[in-house]
Write a protein that holds these residues in place. Structure first.
Motif, PDB file in Angstrom:
ATOM      1  N   GLU A 210      25.822 -81.513 -31.063  1.00 47.01           N
ATOM      2  CA  GLU A 210      25.638 -80.236 -30.370  1.00 47.01           C
ATOM      3  C   GLU A 210      26.679 -79.210 -30.827  1.00 47.01           C
ATOM      4  OE1 GLU A 210      25.823 -81.375 -26.281  1.00 47.01           O
ATOM      5  OE2 GLU A 210      24.107 -82.705 -26.525  1.00 47.01           O
ATOM      6  N   ASN A 211      27.912 -79.682 -30.957  1.00 48.72           N
ATOM      7  CA  ASN A 211      28.972 -78.780 -31.398  1.00 48.72           C
ATOM      8  C   ASN A 211      28.673 -78.247 -32.791  1.00 48.72           C
ATOM      9  OD1 ASN A 211      31.579 -78.658 -33.198  1.00 48.72           O
ATOM     10  ND2 ASN A 211      32.151 -78.017 -31.159  1.00 48.72           N
ATOM     11  N   PHE A 212      28.203 -79.131 -33.647  1.00 50.86           N
ATOM     12  CA  PHE A 212      27.955 -78.698 -35.020  1.00 50.86           C
ATOM     13  C   PHE A 212      26.817 -77.693 -35.094  1.00 50.86           C
ATOM     14  CE2 PHE A 212      26.499 -78.970 -39.380  1.00 50.86           C
ATOM     15  CZ  PHE A 212      27.694 -78.929 -40.071  1.00 50.86           C
ATOM     16  N   TYR A 216      28.687 -70.566 -31.155  1.00 53.22           N
ATOM     17  CA  TYR A 216      29.152 -69.775 -29.998  1.00 53.22           C
ATOM     18  C   TYR A 216      30.650 -69.987 -29.828  1.00 53.22           C
ATOM     19  CZ  TYR A 216      28.727 -68.182 -25.063  1.00 53.22           C
ATOM     20  OH  TYR A 216      28.824 -67.534 -23.865  1.00 53.22           O
ATOM     21  N   HIS A 217      31.129 -71.183 -30.240  1.00 54.37           N
ATOM     22  CA  HIS A 217      32.549 -71.517 -30.066  1.00 54.37           C
ATOM     23  C   HIS A 217      33.426 -71.010 -31.211  1.00 54.37           C
ATOM     24  CE1 HIS A 217      31.137 -74.956 -32.628  1.00 54.37           C
ATOM     25  NE2 HIS A 217      32.322 -74.804 -33.169  1.00 54.37           N
ATOM     26  N   CYS A 218      32.798 -70.563 -32.290  1.00 52.54           N
ATOM     27  CA  CYS A 218      33.593 -70.292 -33.509  1.00 52.54           C
ATOM     28  C   CYS A 218      34.711 -69.275 -33.270  1.00 52.54           C
ATOM     29  CB  CYS A 218      32.687 -69.825 -34.645  1.00 52.54           C
ATOM     30  SG  CYS A 218      31.671 -71.164 -35.304  1.00 52.54           S
ATOM     31  N   ILE A 221      37.650 -71.096 -31.260  1.00 49.63           N
ATOM     32  CA  ILE A 221      38.470 -72.218 -31.736  1.00 49.63           C
ATOM     33  C   ILE A 221      38.653 -72.289 -33.254  1.00 49.63           C
ATOM     34  CG2 ILE A 221      37.837 -73.586 -29.703  1.00 49.63           C
ATOM     35  CD1 ILE A 221      36.170 -75.407 -31.477  1.00 49.63           C
ATOM     36  N   HIS A 222      37.950 -71.457 -34.020  1.00 49.63           N
ATOM     37  CA  HIS A 222      38.054 -71.576 -35.484  1.00 49.63           C
ATOM     38  C   HIS A 222      38.631 -70.303 -36.125  1.00 49.63           C
ATOM     39  CE1 HIS A 222      35.907 -75.303 -35.276  1.00 49.63           C
ATOM     40  NE2 HIS A 222      34.701 -74.802 -35.140  1.00 49.63           N
ATOM     41  N   PRO A 223      39.931 -70.017 -35.922  1.00 49.23           N
ATOM     42  CA  PRO A 223      40.460 -68.770 -36.500  1.00 49.23           C
ATOM     43  C   PRO A 223      40.370 -68.728 -38.029  1.00 49.23           C
ATOM     44  CG  PRO A 223      42.234 -70.181 -35.620  1.00 49.23           C
ATOM     45  CD  PRO A 223      40.935 -70.757 -35.154  1.00 49.23           C
ATOM     46  N   ALA A 238      25.045 -68.924 -35.834  1.00 46.74           N
ATOM     47  CA  ALA A 238      24.805 -68.736 -37.256  1.00 46.74           C
ATOM     48  C   ALA A 238      24.621 -70.050 -38.014  1.00 46.74           C
ATOM     49  CB  ALA A 238      25.961 -67.948 -37.853  1.00 46.74           C
ATOM     50  N   GLN A 239      25.363 -71.091 -37.615  1.00 44.57           N
ATOM     51  CA  GLN A 239      25.310 -72.321 -38.416  1.00 44.57           C
ATOM     52  C   GLN A 239      23.898 -72.871 -38.491  1.00 44.57           C
ATOM     53  OE1 GLN A 239      28.199 -75.256 -38.729  1.00 44.57           O
ATOM     54  NE2 GLN A 239      29.652 -74.288 -37.392  1.00 44.57           N
ATOM     55  N   TYR A 240      23.153 -72.658 -37.424  1.00 40.08           N
ATOM     56  CA  TYR A 240      21.824 -73.251 -37.408  1.00 40.08           C
ATOM     57  C   TYR A 240      20.824 -72.380 -38.138  1.00 40.08           C
ATOM     58  CZ  TYR A 240      18.037 -76.041 -35.576  1.00 40.08           C
ATOM     59  OH  TYR A 240      16.969 -76.870 -35.444  1.00 40.08           O
ATOM     60  N   ARG A 336      40.696 -78.554 -40.765  1.00 40.67           N
ATOM     61  CA  ARG A 336      41.093 -77.879 -39.509  1.00 40.67           C
ATOM     62  C   ARG A 336      39.888 -77.661 -38.623  1.00 40.67           C
ATOM     63  NH1 ARG A 336      45.858 -73.434 -40.765  1.00 40.67           N
ATOM     64  NH2 ARG A 336      46.988 -74.847 -42.160  1.00 40.67           N
ATOM     65  N   VAL A 337      38.776 -77.245 -39.220  1.00 36.03           N
ATOM     66  CA  VAL A 337      37.552 -77.046 -38.425  1.00 36.03           C
ATOM     67  C   VAL A 337      37.178 -78.357 -37.733  1.00 36.03           C
ATOM     68  CG1 VAL A 337      35.071 -76.578 -38.589  1.00 36.03           C
ATOM     69  CG2 VAL A 337      36.699 -75.146 -39.832  1.00 36.03           C
ATOM     70  N   ASN A 338      37.242 -79.462 -38.490  1.00 35.57           N
ATOM     71  CA  ASN A 338      36.905 -80.768 -37.895  1.00 35.57           C
ATOM     72  C   ASN A 338      37.808 -81.077 -36.704  1.00 35.57           C
ATOM     73  OD1 ASN A 338      34.817 -81.406 -39.650  1.00 35.57           O
ATOM     74  ND2 ASN A 338      36.133 -82.526 -41.072  1.00 35.57           N
ATOM     75  N   GLN A 340      39.556 -79.067 -34.861  1.00 35.50           N
ATOM     76  CA  GLN A 340      39.274 -78.135 -33.757  1.00 35.50           C
ATOM     77  C   GLN A 340      37.985 -78.534 -33.035  1.00 35.50           C
ATOM     78  OE1 GLN A 340      39.254 -74.849 -36.448  1.00 35.50           O
ATOM     79  NE2 GLN A 340      41.448 -74.452 -36.270  1.00 35.50           N
ATOM     80  N   ASP A 341      36.964 -78.877 -33.817  1.00 35.49           N
ATOM     81  CA  ASP A 341      35.681 -79.264 -33.213  1.00 35.49           C
ATOM     82  C   ASP A 341      35.801 -80.562 -32.419  1.00 35.49           C
ATOM     83  OD1 ASP A 341      33.983 -77.192 -33.921  1.00 35.49           O
ATOM     84  OD2 ASP A 341      33.531 -78.049 -35.880  1.00 35.49           O
ATOM     85  N   PHE A 342      36.455 -81.553 -33.013  1.00 36.36           N
ATOM     86  CA  PHE A 342      36.493 -82.859 -32.337  1.00 36.36           C
ATOM     87  C   PHE A 342      37.383 -82.802 -31.082  1.00 36.36           C
ATOM     88  CE2 PHE A 342      35.602 -84.599 -36.833  1.00 36.36           C
ATOM     89  CZ  PHE A 342      34.268 -84.255 -36.704  1.00 36.36           C
TER      90      PHE A 342
END
Ligand code: FES
Ligand code: FE
Length: 382
Positions: A210-212, A216-218, A221-223, A238-240, A336-338, A340-342
């Motif tokens: 779901e996160n991937f 909406y979270h980018c 949490i993903h500077p 956007a990712q989808y 870093r993205v990983n 942050q996501d996990f």
């Protein structure tokens, strides 16, 4: 509210406005019975991406992987083909291989009573087998598992009759990219492993999917990622929907942690795909990210209802890896993205047993496609 009382769940007694959808209820992420149903109806039935084919670099090289409740040996036979077997001795059921990876000369021998199986899975020897004429060597060979190779990875299906690989696996990629050819230029099967990082995540596998699937979270949490891909900062999904690819920012030179120059571009990447990022979810357990100079390939291994191993490979042109080029800044961005996501997935997992999440939460419009994933899970698990 008096002390000691909890408020009622947020969605109780309310009907959601049309713009919102409900998520799965919290127990979908913690209940061992649901996890078992997912093993039976998803992981034991679909195609599962197990091993990087190049890691099986010679006949006799093997890896063991966990798919649902089954341990599977994936190996290369003498004819160089990849084979996969249930990791269970046919005599009394002992686990044949306990190592995660290794190499055998020509056979797998059970450590219990020494039944021995060839790389083709046939029973080739057992103590006193000559005195046991009724033991058929083929009949008592290892149980085979269906194998496909695609994008340089070994995909397995435990199903007796696997679903169509083209429709289910390649179909997912086509849906995300708009055409089955859009991934061809990246020549993924001929790229080489530059770095591998494994993440042991204390979260249900669906949290990670779901996160991937949403961005909406980018912005929160993903500077680093939103610096490189400014359109992700608006929080849209956007990712989808990146059939068009997310464009690098104007000042950005490459897909690196500081936007500095990347590595040598993969020659087949089309002009219109250059300076763009594509992300694909292949249900149930693979995420692929395409950028002009590398591919980030995630495989998930759900271990329990609340624990998932994610193995992430960074793949580059072979000459880039062989030259010893510095790939650190390139790897660091998605590492870093990983992380942050996990971290976010683990934070959500903590609440799945809370009364507050008994009935689940809501999906805002930019997360609506997660609802389709929930439908896909519900259709299989009930
Ligand atoms: Fe494997 Fe007996 S259980 S040889
Ligand atoms: Fe993310």
């Amino acid at each position: 509210m008096t002390t000691g009382e909890l408020s009622t769940p947020a969605t109780e007694g309310q009907s959601l406005p049309d713009s919102l959808r409900e998520t799965l209820a919290g127990h979908y992420y913690t209940d061992p019975a649901i996890f078992r149903a997912e093993q039976d109806n998803i992981f034991h039935k679909t195609w599962f991406c197990a091993v990087l084919a190049a890691d099986l670099d010679k006949p006799g090289a093997f890896e063991t992987v966990q798919i649902g409740r089954e341990s599977v040996i994936v190996t290369r036979a003498r004819d160089n083909s990849v084979r996969a077997y249930l990791n269970v001795c046919r005599h009394r059921g002992a686990r044949l291989c306990t190592e995660e990876k290794g190499e055998v000369k020509r056979s797998f021998q059970c450590p219990y009573h020494a039944w021995t199986y060839g790389l083709d899975g046939k029973l080739i020897a057992a103590p006193n087998l000559g005195s046991m004429p009724d033991v058929d060597k083929v009949e008592y060979g290892l149980h085979t598992v269906h194998v496909r190779e695609w994008l340089g990875y070994v995909w397995l299906s435990l199903a007796e009759e696997p679903p169509s690989f083209t429709e289910t696996v390649i179909g997912d990629v086509t849906t995300r990219l708009g055409s089955p050819d859009a991934i061809v230029g990246y020549d993924v099967e001929n790229l080489k492993l530059g770095r591998r990082i494994s993440y042991d995540v204390t979260a249900n596998w669906k949290q990670i999917v779901e996160n991937f699937m949403e961005c909406y979270h980018c912005a929160t949490i993903h500077p680093e990622l939103t610096e490189v891909l400014p359109e992700f900062a608006d929080g849209l999904a956007a990712q989808y929907f990146v059939g068009h690819g997310a464009e690098f920012g104007e000042e950005i030179k490459g897909f690196t942690v500081d936007g500095s120059e990347g590595l040598t571009r993969i020659p087949g990447v089309a002009q219109e795909q250059d300076r763009r990022y594509y992300a694909i979810t292949v249900r149930p357990s693979v995420f692929i990210n395409l950028v002009p100079d590398h591919v980030v390939f995630h495989r998930m291994f759900p271990l329990t209802a609340e624990r998932t191993l994610v193995v992430c490979d960074w793949l580059y042109l072979p000459e880039v890896v062989d030259s010893g080029a510095d790939i650190d800044r390139s790897v660091e961005l998605f590492h870093r993205v990983n992380v942050q996501d996990f971290d976010a997935c683990e934070r959500c997992q903590l609440a799945m047993d809370s009364r507050s999440y008994e009935k689940g939460g809501v999906l805002v419009p930019s997360e609506h496609h997660i609802g389709e994933f929930h439908d896909w899970v519900r259709d299989r698990v009930g």
